[in-house]
Design an enzyme around this catalytic site. Structure first.
Site, PDB file in Angstrom:
ATOM      1  N   HIS A 112      80.872 123.541  31.323  1.00  0.00           N
ATOM      2  CA  HIS A 112      80.293 124.610  32.163  1.00  0.00           C
ATOM      3  C   HIS A 112      78.826 124.851  31.909  1.00  0.00           C
ATOM      4  O   HIS A 112      78.308 124.453  31.244  1.00  0.00           O
ATOM      5  CB  HIS A 112      81.038 125.663  31.388  1.00  0.00           C
ATOM      6  CG  HIS A 112      80.491 126.048  30.029  1.00  0.00           C
ATOM      7  ND1 HIS A 112      81.591 125.413  28.937  1.00  0.00           N
ATOM      8  CD2 HIS A 112      79.813 126.626  29.152  1.00  0.00           C
ATOM      9  CE1 HIS A 112      81.138 125.733  27.653  1.00  0.00           C
ATOM     10  NE2 HIS A 112      80.054 126.700  27.848  1.00  0.00           N
TER      11      HIS A 112
ATOM     12  N   HIS B  69      75.974 127.815  32.221  1.00  0.00           N
ATOM     13  CA  HIS B  69      75.768 129.150  32.011  1.00  0.00           C
ATOM     14  C   HIS B  69      74.474 129.559  32.998  1.00  0.00           C
ATOM     15  O   HIS B  69      73.274 128.751  33.040  1.00  0.00           O
ATOM     16  CB  HIS B  69      74.855 129.427  30.596  1.00  0.00           C
ATOM     17  CG  HIS B  69      75.875 129.345  29.447  1.00  0.00           C
ATOM     18  ND1 HIS B  69      76.680 130.215  29.019  1.00  0.00           N
ATOM     19  CD2 HIS B  69      76.265 128.249  28.822  1.00  0.00           C
ATOM     20  CE1 HIS B  69      77.572 130.035  27.820  1.00  0.00           C
ATOM     21  NE2 HIS B  69      77.229 128.887  27.783  1.00  0.00           N
TER      22      HIS B  69
HETATM   23  P1  AMP Z   1      79.581 127.644  24.962  1.00  0.00           P
HETATM   24  O1  AMP Z   1      79.023 128.182  23.763  1.00  0.00           O
HETATM   25  O2  AMP Z   1      78.417 127.098  25.974  1.00  0.00           O
HETATM   26  O3  AMP Z   1      80.817 126.787  24.682  1.00  0.00           O
HETATM   27  O4  AMP Z   1      79.959 129.267  25.644  1.00  0.00           O
HETATM   28  C1  AMP Z   1      81.151 129.489  26.024  1.00  0.00           C
HETATM   29  C2  AMP Z   1      81.169 130.723  26.766  1.00  0.00           C
HETATM   30  O5  AMP Z   1      82.432 131.171  27.138  1.00  0.00           O
HETATM   31  C3  AMP Z   1      80.643 132.043  25.732  1.00  0.00           C
HETATM   32  O6  AMP Z   1      79.460 132.600  26.305  1.00  0.00           O
HETATM   33  C4  AMP Z   1      81.912 132.962  25.757  1.00  0.00           C
HETATM   34  O7  AMP Z   1      81.519 134.350  25.954  1.00  0.00           O
HETATM   35  C5  AMP Z   1      82.518 132.448  27.010  1.00  0.00           C
HETATM   36  N1  AMP Z   1      83.884 132.737  27.196  1.00  0.00           N
HETATM   37  C6  AMP Z   1      84.878 132.419  26.400  1.00  0.00           C
HETATM   38  N2  AMP Z   1      86.071 132.942  26.665  1.00  0.00           N
HETATM   39  C7  AMP Z   1      86.102 133.699  27.929  1.00  0.00           C
HETATM   40  C8  AMP Z   1      86.830 134.250  28.812  1.00  0.00           C
HETATM   41  N3  AMP Z   1      87.974 134.456  28.334  1.00  0.00           N
HETATM   42  N4  AMP Z   1      86.099 134.732  29.928  1.00  0.00           N
HETATM   43  C9  AMP Z   1      84.947 134.635  30.046  1.00  0.00           C
HETATM   44  N5  AMP Z   1      83.998 134.244  29.249  1.00  0.00           N
HETATM   45  C10 AMP Z   1      84.657 133.525  28.279  1.00  0.00           C
END
Ligand code: AMP
Ligand code: ZN
Length: 139
Positions: free
Chosen positions: A99, A101
Site C-alpha cells: 500500500h 500512504h
Molecule cells: P502500515 O504501517 O504502513 O502497514 O500501515 C497500515 C495502515 O492501514 C495504518 O495506517 C492503519 O491505520 C490502516 N488500516 C488498517 N486497517 C484498516 C482498515 N480496516 N481500514 C482503513 N485503514 C486501515
C-alpha cells in the site's frame, strides 16, 4: 488472500471509506489518519509489499498514487503530501498487503518523521555501497 484485511476491503467483506477504484487499484481513507484525508492506495491483487509486484502493476500503482495525490491535495487543501511505502516490519509495515500512504501535510501539523542521519565513514565506504546497489539494480 483469505486472512488479509485489505483483501477483505477490496472484496467488500469489511466496510471502508472507498475513494477510488479501477480494474487494478483500490483506494480508501486510512481508518486512523495522521491528518484528515490520509488515503491508502493498494493493488487489488494481493502482494505483501510493492517489491513483489510485477512491473506493469507497479506502474499502475504509481500512476494511481499520483492521480490520488492530486485529489487529496485538492480535497484537503493541504500544503504538502508524504507519499510513503512502509516495506517490511523494520520500516513500520503493519499490514502485509502492499500500500501507498498519501498523507496530507500542513506546516504546523503534529506528524514527525524521525530521520536520524548517519554519515559514511569514508569515501571508500560510500563507493562500496554505490557499487553494491548499482550491481543489484542491473539484475
Ligand atoms: P502500515 O504501517 O504502513 O502497514 O500501515 C497500515 C495502515 O492501514 C495504518 O495506517 C492503519 O491505520 C490502516 N488500516 C488498517 N486497517 C484498516 C482498515 N480496516 N481500514 C482503513 N485503514 C486501515
Ligand atoms: Zn491482501
Amino acid at each position: 488472500m483469505d486472512d488479509c484485511i485489505f483483501c477483505k476491503l477490496v472484496k467488500g467483506e469489511i466496510p471502508c471509506s472507498k475513494v477510488y477504484e479501477d480494474e487494478n487499484i483500490f483506494a480508501f481513507l486510512d481508518i486512523n489518519p495522521v491528518n484528515h484525508g490520509h488515503t491508502l492506495v493498494i493493488p487489488k491483487k494481493h502482494y505483501e509489499t510493492v517489491l513483489e509486484m510485477p512491473e506493469a502493476e507497479g506502474v499502475a500503482l504509481a500512476k494511481a498514487s499520483v492521480k490520488l495525490g492530486r485529489a487529496v491535495k485538492k480535497a484537503t487543501g493541504c500544503e504538502g503530501i508524504n507519499l510513503l511505502h512502509n516495506i517490511g516490519k523494520a520500516a513500520g509495515q503493519l499490514v502485509f498487503h502492499a500500500h501507498v500512504h498519501l498523507i496530507p501535510r500542513f506546516s504546523h501539523d503534529t506528524m514527525r518523521l524521525g530521520w536520524d542521519r548517519k554519515k559514511y565513514e569514508s569515501r571508500a565506504q560510500e563507493e562500496e555501497y554505490r557499487k553494491k546497489v548499482e550491481a543489484a539494480a542491473r539484475k
